[in-house]
Design a protein around this motif. Structure first.
Motif, mmCIF file in Angstrom:
data_model
loop_
_atom_site.group_PDB
_atom_site.id
_atom_site.type_symbol
_atom_site.label_atom_id
_atom_site.label_comp_id
_atom_site.label_asym_id
_atom_site.label_seq_id
_atom_site.Cartn_x
_atom_site.Cartn_y
_atom_site.Cartn_z
ATOM 1 N N ASN A 166 36.164 54.923 41.830
ATOM 2 C CA ASN A 166 35.858 54.126 40.641
ATOM 3 C C ASN A 166 36.155 54.976 39.408
ATOM 4 N N GLN A 187 39.761 46.375 41.008
ATOM 5 C CA GLN A 187 40.936 46.743 40.226
ATOM 6 C C GLN A 187 40.715 48.029 39.438
ATOM 7 N N GLY A 188 39.449 48.373 39.186
ATOM 8 C CA GLY A 188 39.140 49.591 38.449
ATOM 9 C C GLY A 188 39.045 50.830 39.323
ATOM 10 N N LYS A 191 31.737 43.779 33.866
ATOM 11 C CA LYS A 191 32.058 44.543 35.074
ATOM 12 C C LYS A 191 30.788 45.022 35.760
ATOM 13 N N GLU A 220 42.469 45.351 47.854
ATOM 14 C CA GLU A 220 43.092 44.071 47.521
ATOM 15 C C GLU A 220 42.148 43.113 46.800
ATOM 16 N N LYS A 221 40.862 43.453 46.734
ATOM 17 C CA LYS A 221 39.896 42.587 46.050
ATOM 18 C C LYS A 221 40.012 42.752 44.538
ATOM 19 N N GLU A 222 39.893 41.655 43.829
ATOM 20 C CA GLU A 222 39.989 41.687 42.366
ATOM 21 C C GLU A 222 38.900 42.556 41.753
ATOM 22 N N GLU A 223 37.714 42.557 42.369
ATOM 23 C CA GLU A 223 36.594 43.336 41.822
ATOM 24 C C GLU A 223 36.861 44.833 41.814
#
Length: 243
Positions: A200, A188-189, A126, A183-186
């Motif tokens: 975050n 998700q946190g 990550k 909406e971005k996968e990066e």
């Protein structure tokens, strides 16, 4: 290879930890470069010349405890992920003031350490994830290639999206919408604390009533509708860290 350090005053304990690492490497095809220390002072001296990506610390050592080492590192501004290894369950609560990544009991090392290693690898991956940000300036175009782990929070204000990071003094203003980041996968946190702000979760230090405190001591307000869900997600993260 992932560079880590193990600090434990008992050589037998270190041998047991290393054997688990070796088995994990065979099963997952991810490899480590491991330095071991039986003397906490030697480790504290070495840290100035080493760049470890994760630390596995024994809490019960005669010269310096794992807590002492953690405090020393944080005072240096070193936020390397830490996994504590100990037989003392009563120290678990205190451990999380240092944003510990995991807590492994020595009498369950074979069962719990593999999961802790997996968490460490995921955390490092990550941290290595980057996102390209297009900053909106009147006079020039500017791009930032930011580590996602460096982003504290993103908020929408006055038709602008502002990105706050650990490494930039002022917010980065971008033309992209807040929803596009959600909406971005990066991202998700990141968790929504209001309709106009996502945070975050890795940078949340504590939550009290309707506010949260980031690890840089910034205080953010949580909307009434989001308080319950934010607290639940933060508690879930904390429980996952209790290996």
């Amino acid at each position: 290879m992932i560079q880590i350090a193990i600090v434990d005053d008992q050589t037998e304990a270190i041998s047991g930890i290393l054997s688990v690492f070796q088995q994990w490497e065979k099963e997952n095809h991810v490899y480590f470069e491991i330095d071991t220390y039986t003397d906490a002072d030697l480790f504290c001296d070495a840290i100035f010349d080493k760049k470890y990506q994760a630390l596995f610390l024994d809490l019960d050592m005669p010269k310096k405890s794992g807590f002492d080492i953690s405090q020393f590192l944080r005072e240096l501004g070193n936020n390397t992920p830490i996994v504590y290894i100990t037989n003392r369950d009563d120290l678990m609560q205190k451990a999380f003031q240092y944003k510990v990544l995991g807590f492994v009991r020595k009498d369950k090392i074979q069962e719990e350490l593999p999961f802790a290693i997996s968490c460490v690898v995921q955390e490092i991956q990550k941290k290595n994830s980057h996102v390209m940000i297009f900053a909106a300036h009147r006079q020039k175009k500017e791009y930032y290639n930011l580590p996602v782990s460096d982003i504290l929070y993103i908020e929408s204000e006055n038709h602008q999206t502002k990105i706050y990071t650990v490494s930039t003094k002022d917010a980065i203003i971008t033309r992209d919408s807040l929803r596009s980041y959600m909406e971005k996968e990066e991202f998700q946190g990141f968790i929504p604390i209001s309709v106009s702000c996502i945070v975050n979760i890795e940078h949340i230090f504590s939550i009290e009533k309707d506010t949260l405190v980031l690890d840089n001591k910034k205080v953010l307000f949580i909307s009434r509708r989001k308080v319950k869900s934010v607290k639940e997600m933060f508690q879930q993260k904390t429980r996952r860290n209790i290996i």
